[in-house]
Design a protein around this motif. Structure first.
Motif, PDB file in Angstrom:
ATOM      1  N   ALA A  47      38.671  25.156  35.543  1.00 22.61           N
ATOM      2  CA  ALA A  47      37.355  25.609  35.986  1.00 22.61           C
ATOM      3  C   ALA A  47      37.065  26.988  35.410  1.00 22.61           C
ATOM      4  N   VAL A  48      35.772  27.271  35.220  1.00 23.48           N
ATOM      5  CA  VAL A  48      35.318  28.576  34.733  1.00 23.48           C
ATOM      6  C   VAL A  48      34.384  29.161  35.784  1.00 23.48           C
ATOM      7  N   TRP A  49      34.794  30.313  36.330  1.00 25.65           N
ATOM      8  CA  TRP A  49      33.959  31.053  37.279  1.00 25.65           C
ATOM      9  C   TRP A  49      33.351  32.239  36.548  1.00 25.65           C
ATOM     10  N   SER A  50      32.111  32.567  36.882  1.00 26.71           N
ATOM     11  CA  SER A  50      31.440  33.703  36.248  1.00 26.71           C
ATOM     12  C   SER A  50      30.608  34.476  37.260  1.00 26.71           C
ATOM     13  N   SER A  51      30.495  35.758  36.987  1.00 21.05           N
ATOM     14  CA  SER A  51      29.508  36.586  37.662  1.00 21.05           C
ATOM     15  C   SER A  51      28.135  36.013  37.345  1.00 21.05           C
ATOM     16  N   ASP A  52      27.149  36.329  38.169  1.00 19.67           N
ATOM     17  CA  ASP A  52      25.795  35.850  37.897  1.00 19.67           C
ATOM     18  C   ASP A  52      24.989  36.812  37.032  1.00 19.67           C
ATOM     19  N   LEU A  53      25.629  37.863  36.490  1.00 18.45           N
ATOM     20  CA  LEU A  53      24.946  38.766  35.569  1.00 18.45           C
ATOM     21  C   LEU A  53      24.930  38.146  34.173  1.00 18.45           C
ATOM     22  N   LYS A  54      23.849  38.366  33.448  1.00 16.21           N
ATOM     23  CA  LYS A  54      23.598  37.673  32.183  1.00 16.21           C
ATOM     24  C   LYS A  54      24.750  37.784  31.188  1.00 16.21           C
ATOM     25  N   ARG A  55      25.311  38.968  30.980  1.00 19.02           N
ATOM     26  CA  ARG A  55      26.357  39.143  29.965  1.00 19.02           C
ATOM     27  C   ARG A  55      27.618  38.348  30.309  1.00 19.02           C
ATOM     28  N   LEU A  67      35.709  24.418  26.058  1.00 19.85           N
ATOM     29  CA  LEU A  67      36.603  23.727  26.988  1.00 19.85           C
ATOM     30  C   LEU A  67      35.962  22.496  27.613  1.00 19.85           C
ATOM     31  N   SER A  68      34.703  22.221  27.270  1.00 24.21           N
ATOM     32  CA  SER A  68      33.947  21.100  27.844  1.00 24.21           C
ATOM     33  C   SER A  68      33.911  21.176  29.378  1.00 24.21           C
ATOM     34  N   LEU A  69      33.629  22.372  29.875  1.00 23.26           N
ATOM     35  CA  LEU A  69      33.529  22.602  31.315  1.00 23.26           C
ATOM     36  C   LEU A  69      32.170  23.202  31.648  1.00 23.26           C
ATOM     37  N   GLU A  70      31.800  23.146  32.911  1.00 27.06           N
ATOM     38  CA  GLU A  70      30.589  23.788  33.404  1.00 27.06           C
ATOM     39  C   GLU A  70      30.955  25.151  33.975  1.00 27.06           C
ATOM     40  N   VAL A  71      30.073  26.119  33.821  1.00 24.19           N
ATOM     41  CA  VAL A  71      30.266  27.440  34.406  1.00 24.19           C
ATOM     42  C   VAL A  71      29.819  27.403  35.859  1.00 24.19           C
ATOM     43  N   GLN A  72      30.667  27.907  36.735  1.00 20.79           N
ATOM     44  CA  GLN A  72      30.330  28.022  38.155  1.00 20.79           C
ATOM     45  C   GLN A  72      30.037  29.495  38.453  1.00 20.79           C
ATOM     46  N   GLU A  73      28.781  29.812  38.739  1.00 16.49           N
ATOM     47  CA  GLU A  73      28.406  31.188  39.056  1.00 16.49           C
ATOM     48  C   GLU A  73      28.857  31.535  40.467  1.00 16.49           C
ATOM     49  N   LYS A  74      29.473  32.707  40.592  1.00 15.86           N
ATOM     50  CA  LYS A  74      29.977  33.169  41.884  1.00 15.86           C
ATOM     51  C   LYS A  74      29.382  34.541  42.189  1.00 15.86           C
ATOM     52  N   ASN A  75      28.820  34.694  43.371  1.00 15.41           N
ATOM     53  CA  ASN A  75      28.157  35.947  43.714  1.00 15.41           C
ATOM     54  C   ASN A  75      29.125  37.044  44.147  1.00 15.41           C
ATOM     55  N   PHE A  76      30.428  36.773  44.156  1.00 17.61           N
ATOM     56  CA  PHE A  76      31.423  37.786  44.529  1.00 17.61           C
ATOM     57  C   PHE A  76      32.152  38.336  43.299  1.00 17.61           C
ATOM     58  N   ASP A  81      32.055  44.390  43.313  1.00 18.62           N
ATOM     59  CA  ASP A  81      32.613  43.585  44.396  1.00 18.62           C
ATOM     60  C   ASP A  81      34.083  43.933  44.605  1.00 18.62           C
ATOM     61  N   GLU A  82      34.585  43.555  45.752  1.00 22.09           N
ATOM     62  CA  GLU A  82      35.957  43.873  46.129  1.00 22.09           C
ATOM     63  C   GLU A  82      36.917  42.788  45.630  1.00 22.09           C
ATOM     64  N   LEU A  87      40.319  37.160  45.939  1.00 17.27           N
ATOM     65  CA  LEU A  87      41.531  36.515  46.442  1.00 17.27           C
ATOM     66  C   LEU A  87      41.192  35.536  47.563  1.00 17.27           C
ATOM     67  N   LYS A  88      40.338  35.950  48.471  1.00 21.12           N
ATOM     68  CA  LYS A  88      39.940  35.078  49.582  1.00 21.12           C
ATOM     69  C   LYS A  88      39.348  33.774  49.054  1.00 21.12           C
ATOM     70  N   ASN A  89      38.520  33.857  48.029  1.00 22.81           N
ATOM     71  CA  ASN A  89      37.894  32.670  47.462  1.00 22.81           C
ATOM     72  C   ASN A  89      38.870  31.831  46.641  1.00 22.81           C
ATOM     73  N   LEU A  90      39.911  32.453  46.120  1.00 23.92           N
ATOM     74  CA  LEU A  90      40.929  31.703  45.375  1.00 23.92           C
ATOM     75  C   LEU A  90      41.768  30.820  46.294  1.00 23.92           C
ATOM     76  N   HIS A  91      41.808  31.135  47.587  1.00 29.06           N
ATOM     77  CA  HIS A  91      42.600  30.342  48.532  1.00 29.06           C
ATOM     78  C   HIS A  91      42.133  28.894  48.605  1.00 29.06           C
ATOM     79  N   SER A  92      40.883  28.633  48.253  1.00 28.53           N
ATOM     80  CA  SER A  92      40.360  27.263  48.302  1.00 28.53           C
ATOM     81  C   SER A  92      40.724  26.447  47.060  1.00 28.53           C
ATOM     82  N   GLN A  93      41.368  27.077  46.093  1.00 29.30           N
ATOM     83  CA  GLN A  93      41.725  26.395  44.842  1.00 29.30           C
ATOM     84  C   GLN A  93      43.108  25.761  44.945  1.00 29.30           C
ATOM     85  N   ASP A  94      43.291  24.676  44.223  1.00 32.04           N
ATOM     86  CA  ASP A  94      44.588  24.008  44.155  1.00 32.04           C
ATOM     87  C   ASP A  94      45.610  24.983  43.571  1.00 32.04           C
TER      88      ASP A  94
END
Length: 153
Positions: A47-55, A67-76, A81-82, A87-94
Motif C-alpha cells: 500500500a502507498v499512503w500519502s499526505s494530502d498536500l500536492k507535492r 507499483l500498480s497501486l492506488e495512493v491512499q491519502e491520509k490526513n495525519f 502532524d505528530e 504509529l496509532k494508524n499503523l496498528h490497523s495494518q497487517d
C-alpha cells in the motif's frame, strides 16, 4: 512490518498556498530515478499512503504507477502532524505488510527517530525524494530497525 518512509520530491515555492506547491521537474526526475534504481527493493509494497498536500500526492503517484497501486491519502501525514498519530494508524495494518509512506519534514524525520530511537529528538535529516526503510515486528516507539536508506542521486 516493513515501512518505506519517503519525503516528497523537490517542490516549487511558486503556488498560492503551501498545500498547492507542486513538484519541480527536478523533483519529478529525482523520484523517478529513485524508483528506477530501487524498484526491485520496492516491489513488495502492499500500500502507498500519502499526505494530502500536492507535492506528496504527486510523489506518491510516481511510486504508485510503477507499483500498480492506488495512493491512499491520509490526513495525519502533513508536515506538522505528530509521529505518534502515524504509529496509532499503523496498528490497523497487517504485521506482515509492506507500506510506503510519502510525507514531509519534520514528520518523516521524527517518525524514523521515534520508530528506531524511541523518541523524536534525533530526527533523520531527510533530503527530498529520500526513502528510509524500517523493519519492525510491531509499529511502536523504539522497536524499529533501519535497514536501508535510498537517495535519489
Amino acid at each position: 512490518m516493513k515501512l518505506l518512509i519517503a519525503r516528497h520530491g523537490q517542490a516549487s515555492f511558486n503556488a498560492n498556498s503551501d498545500s498547492e506547491r507542486p513538484l519541480t521537474q527536478t523533483g519529478i526526475e529525482q523520484t523517478k530515478r529513485l524508483v528506477n534504481n530501487y524498484l526491485a527493493d520496492l516491489a513488495d509494497v502492499d500500500a502507498v499512503w500519502s499526505s494530502d498536500l500536492k507535492r506528496a500526492k504527486q510523489t506518491a503517484s510516481i511510486y504508485a504507477q510503477q507499483l500498480s497501486l492506488e495512493v491512499q491519502e491520509k490526513n495525519f501525514l502533513t508536515p506538522d502532524d505528530e509521529p505518534e498519530m502515524v504509529l496509532k494508524n499503523l496498528h490497523s495494518q497487517d504485521a506482515n505488510s509492506t507500506l510506503l509512506i510519502v510525507s514531509h519534514q519534520p514528520l518523516v524525520g521524527e517518525l524514523v527517530s521515534l520508530l528506531c530511537d524511541g523518541n523524536v529528538y534525533n530526527a533523520h535529516p531527510y533530503t527530498t525524494s529520500e526513502v528510509v526503510v524500517i523493519e519492525c515486528d510491531i509499529a511502536e516507539a523504539g522497536l524499529g530497525t533501519k535497514v536501508a536508506n535510498y537517495l535519489p542521486y
